[in-house]
Scaffold this motif. Structure first.
Motif: not given
Length: 878
Positions: A591-596, A679-686, A702-706
């Motif tokens: 679990v990192a800032p830019e991805r999971l 608050q997660i906003g959105l999750l997208r599988i990469v 998730t979030g802004e990255v997603a």
């Protein structure tokens, strides 16, 4: 009296529970938060921080039955397993522990009571050793227990335990059982001590000193107790047998192994070394897989693969040529599943993992044995060459110790130096089977007490500096202050910084002095050291001193990104279990800032349709924007209520239960999370990939990255739609139509090329020359390799007895094909013919006697003269 292994285990745990000890379940074979260890190899591993005074586990007395493995790194018994009476890859260590509570008097008295009254070992058969400096232990044995002085033996380094050159250490006392004068061997410390008469079965260790850098032994304020008794060894004593393989645990397994090879007599089965290896290895392999280790090429995974393949080779040796190893999982579960329930829950995963590895190795085992036997037949000396050992390793998957195993059976040795040279030259990324783990900085800092973590509710707090450490590559030392530019560690009594744990990375931020020269310490990582959080970083300005009042501030934006990903991981885990099945278990995470990143058990790729279903389930939970609930409760109550505990994680008596989506996800977790799923906003599988046998990996954002990913995807789709001159949602249909059209056109092209090749073949035949009564044709043809092959087939169809070599140039590379009729194979074949031409143009290839090909030729200008040389070459062969 005879007791079963299970009865001994239960009696030991009950004995110490009645004396105020907490029964602690066995820890995982994969050590938690200890990168210095490859595998759990002693009962004390899970209590290490408590024994060092770095952690308060909530109790001062503990007892456990710990599964241990010694098959890699420093503690490696693998080569002896199956050839001695007492070496195993996996063994059970029974132990009682004190963390600053009782000491030598109680420990020795209880060990004697359990040995003589519970196990009912004859008093006259027990001998003990003590360290020569430990007068206290000797006095207890002689004056309080009543052992004769001659049965209390002074030893030196064998009875002194330490963790390293510095740190906790202390004397030990060991209990030995005398099998009697009919067995060869002398008492411990004698010249004949390696015999089988006197067997050590219980080691009582007393960490009472702190060794300083200058060698001085300073008394610890709270000395501890760490004991270990091997279950298999003591069972052999109690059951009146001399080999551990004759105890009940192994007799049951060996009888099942015997059935596989058609043997029924127990004594005959036990006597076969290969069957002992198989029975031992199924235990280690099953428990390792249950604890999340998978066969692979690195570290723990490679050690598991070595053990599996050693068992398979011994099966091959006794005639088990079909997959057999996985069939032993069920009898092992019947035997040990009650004591270790994880075997039952993971039985299917273990079985399928072993079967897959068996099938994989079966493809190369026979070929590797042929190579080895051939090499042995040609050997002049008594050492298998290093290049042969390397080829077996690199090409056929033979671990080096497997080859060494075979060598030992033949009275040979292995050229280890030559093997290492070959590894260095050909595979720099290869690792030796013995793996070393570097200790992270959290393992190199010893700090007492527990931190008060405030980071669930606050991201900025005030406190005073508790202690400071200066950090360099070679040393971590406690200091009174840090100067500007200096790297180091700050320890606080209270902190909002989360320390790396459970897959979640540590927080970053700043620690700022409130007064004085306003020093600023930039935190680049936060790690655990016992019960403390250590803030690792660099002082960017000023001077920071112990006792300074400071303000600790977490990087808020980074933390928000982390919590979104962590909560998204929980929802992803629950969705995976709902879509794929409840066999899905977490095998690792980041679990990192830019991805999971989430690793999980599953035996096949997750389809696109399943990924869409998983993603939809997660995003529906996010869309519902429900509050995330947390509560503190006991571990047992949490599991009983349905909360998911991740095996291998270390939990205290009181645990934090995290619930999301009205029961959609309920897990034990000490990490930081959103307060509401919205608050997660959105999750997208990469991506979704396989990382090991039976283990898949999903990466997601998730979030802004997603949101950025969605925007980038839509922009790309829009550009594609513009190019295709359709609406974005019509792009896929348009591309499919274009592909179908392309396929149709390619079919037409292939038909025309075939027709042209047939005509060209007819024209080319006119240019054939006769050599010794045989027609020979060589020619350079237009087009690519596919067109050349069409022409070749056409020529061979018109004249099956034709000797032919064709060449073409495509993308600045020369391609060749040659054909020779069967009637001429006694003189030469197509592979030899094409190789002769290929050598002149820098091409490589080969093939069958009747047809061979070569490609990749780099000398285009040499093609015409090379083809011209065919006639003369054929004439010489004929």
């Amino acid at each position: 009296m005879t007791m079963s292994s299970g009865e001994i285990r239960s009696a030991f745990l009950s004995f110490f529970e009645e004396r105020g000890h907490k029964v602690v379940p066995s820890g995982s074979l994969v050590p938690t938060n200890d990168p210095t260890l490859l595998f759990t190899n002693a009962g004390m591993n899970q209590f290490k921080d408590a024994l060092l005074g770095l952690e308060d586990p909530g109790y001062q007395r503990a007892v456990s039955a710990q599964r241990c493995v010694r098959a890699g790194g420093k503690h490696n018994d693998l080569e002896n397993v199956g050839f001695t009476a007492r070496h195993h890859t996996l063994f059970e260590m029974l132990g009682n522990f004190s963390f600053g509570d009782y000491f030598k008097r109680e420990t020795i008295a209880w060990a004697w009571e359990f040995s003589t009254q519970v196990l009912q070992l004859p008093v006259e058969r027990i001998w003990v050793t003590v360290h020569h400096s430990d007068a206290e232990a000797r006095e207890i044995w002689e004056n309080e227990i009543g052992l004769p002085r001659e049965r209390v033996i002074d030893l030196d380094e064998d009875n002194f335990w330490s963790m390293g050159d510095t740190g906790p250490c202390g004397p030990s006392t060991e209990l030995f059982y005398d099998h009697g004068p009919d067995v060869a061997g002398g008492p411990p410390g004698s010249p004949d001590q390696d015999g089988d008469r006197y067997i050590e079965f219980w080691n009582l260790v007393f960490p009472q000193f702190d060794r300083q850098a200058d060698g001085e032994l300073v008394q610890l304020p709270r000395p501890g107790v760490d004991t270990g008794m091997g279950l298999e060894r003591v069972a052999a004593i109690v059951q009146h047998v001399h080999s551990n393989y004759e105890i009940d645990l192994f007799r049951e397994l060996l009888s099942h192994v015997g059935k596989l090879v058609g043997m029924t007599g127990n004594n005959e089965i036990v006597a076969v070394g290969s069957l002992r290896v198989i029975a031992d290895h199924i235990r280690a392999c099953s428990f390792l897989i249950a604890d999340g280790v998978q066969p692979g090429a690195d570290d723990r995974n490679y050690v598991l693969r070595r053990i599996i393949r050693r068992a398979l080779r011994h099966g091959h040796k006794v005639g088990l040529d079909q997959p057999f190893f996985h069939k032993l999982v069920a009898p092992l579960v019947d035997l040990m599943g009650d004591a270790y329930p994880i075997l039952r829950t993971q039985q299917e995963v273990i079985t399928q993992t072993l079967l897959a590895e068996e099938e994989r190795f079966a493809q190369t085992l026979g070929q590797g044995m042929v190579l080895l036997e051939s090499s042995l037949a040609q050997m002049a000396g008594d050492q298998i060459p290093g290049d042969v050992v390397f080829k077996l390793y690199d090409t056929y998957g033979f671990p080096v110790d497997l080859t060494a195993d075979i060598a030992r059976e033949r009275g040979l040795t292995v050229d280890q130096e030559g093997f290492q040279t070959a590894m260095s030259e050909q595979r720099e990324r290869g690792r030796a089977a013995s793996v070393k783990f570097s200790a992270n900085i959290g393992q190199r800092v010893r700090i007492g007490g527990d931190v008060s973590f405030l980071g669930y509710e606050e991201l900025e707090t005030q406190d005073t500096v508790l202690s400071l450490f200066a950090n360099s590559d070679s040393d971590v030392r406690e200091v009174d202050s840090l100067a500007e530019g200096e790297e180091g560690i700050v320890v606080l009594a209270h902190t909002p910084f989360y320390a790396e744990s459970g897959g979640q990375v540590g927080d970053t931020g700043q620690i700022r002095a409130i007064e004085g020269d306003k020093a600023i310490f930039r935190v680049v990582d936060t790690q655990k050291s016992g019960g403390q959080h250590i803030h690792v970083g660099r002082l960017s300005t000023g001077v920071l001193r112990v006792g300074d009042a400071v303000e600790a501030a977490v990087d808020t934006e980074r933390r928000q990104q982390i919590v979104r990903n962590h909560s998204g991981t929980h929802l992803l885990h629950a969705a995976l279990r709902e879509v794929l099945g409840e066999h899905v278990q977490q095998k690792g995470s980041l679990v990192a800032p830019e991805r999971l990143r989430f690793d999980f058990s599953h035996d096949k790729p997750v389809s696109q349709e399943q990924q869409r279903a998983i993603e939809r389930l997660v995003n529906l939970q996010i869309l519902r924007a429900q509050d995330v609930e947390t509560r503190l409760t006991s571990f047992d109550d949490a599991v009983a209520s349905g909360a998911m505990a991740l095996f291998g994680e270390k939990y205290s008596d009181e645990v934090r239960v995290l619930s999301m989506g009205d029961g959609f996800s309920v897990e034990l977790c000490g990490g930081t999370h959103v307060s509401n799923t919205g608050q997660i906003g959105l999750l997208r599988i990469v991506s979704e990939t396989g990382i090991a046998s039976g283990v898949r990996r999903i990466e997601a954002v998730t979030g802004e990255v997603a949101l950025d990913l969605v925007a980038a995807t839509e922009a790309e789709l829009s550009r594609l739609a513009t190019t295709l001159k359709v609406a974005p949602l019509e792009s896929a249909a348009k591309v499919q139509a274009l592909l179908a059209e392309q396929k149709s056109l390619q079919s037409q092209i292939d038909a025309l090329q075939a027709k042209a090749a047939a005509k060209s073949g007819g024209d080319l035949l006119a240019g054939a020359v006769e050599v010794a009564g045989h027609r020979v044709l060589h020619a350079k043809v237009d087009g690519d390799a596919k067109a050349m092959m069409s022409t070749f087939d056409s020529l061979r169809a018109k004249d099956p007895n034709l000797i032919v070599v064709l060449g073409c140039v495509a993308a600045d590379k020369v391609n060749l094909v040659a054909g020779v009729p069967k009637s001429l194979h006694d003189h030469f074949n197509a592979s030899q013919l094409v190789s002769m031409v290929a050598e002149q143009v820098g091409a490589k290839g080969g093939g069958r006697p009747d047809m061979a090909r070569a490609g990749g030729g780099t000398d285009v200008q040499a093609l015409p003269p090379a083809l011209e040389s065919v006639v003369d070459w054929v004439a010489k062969q004929l």
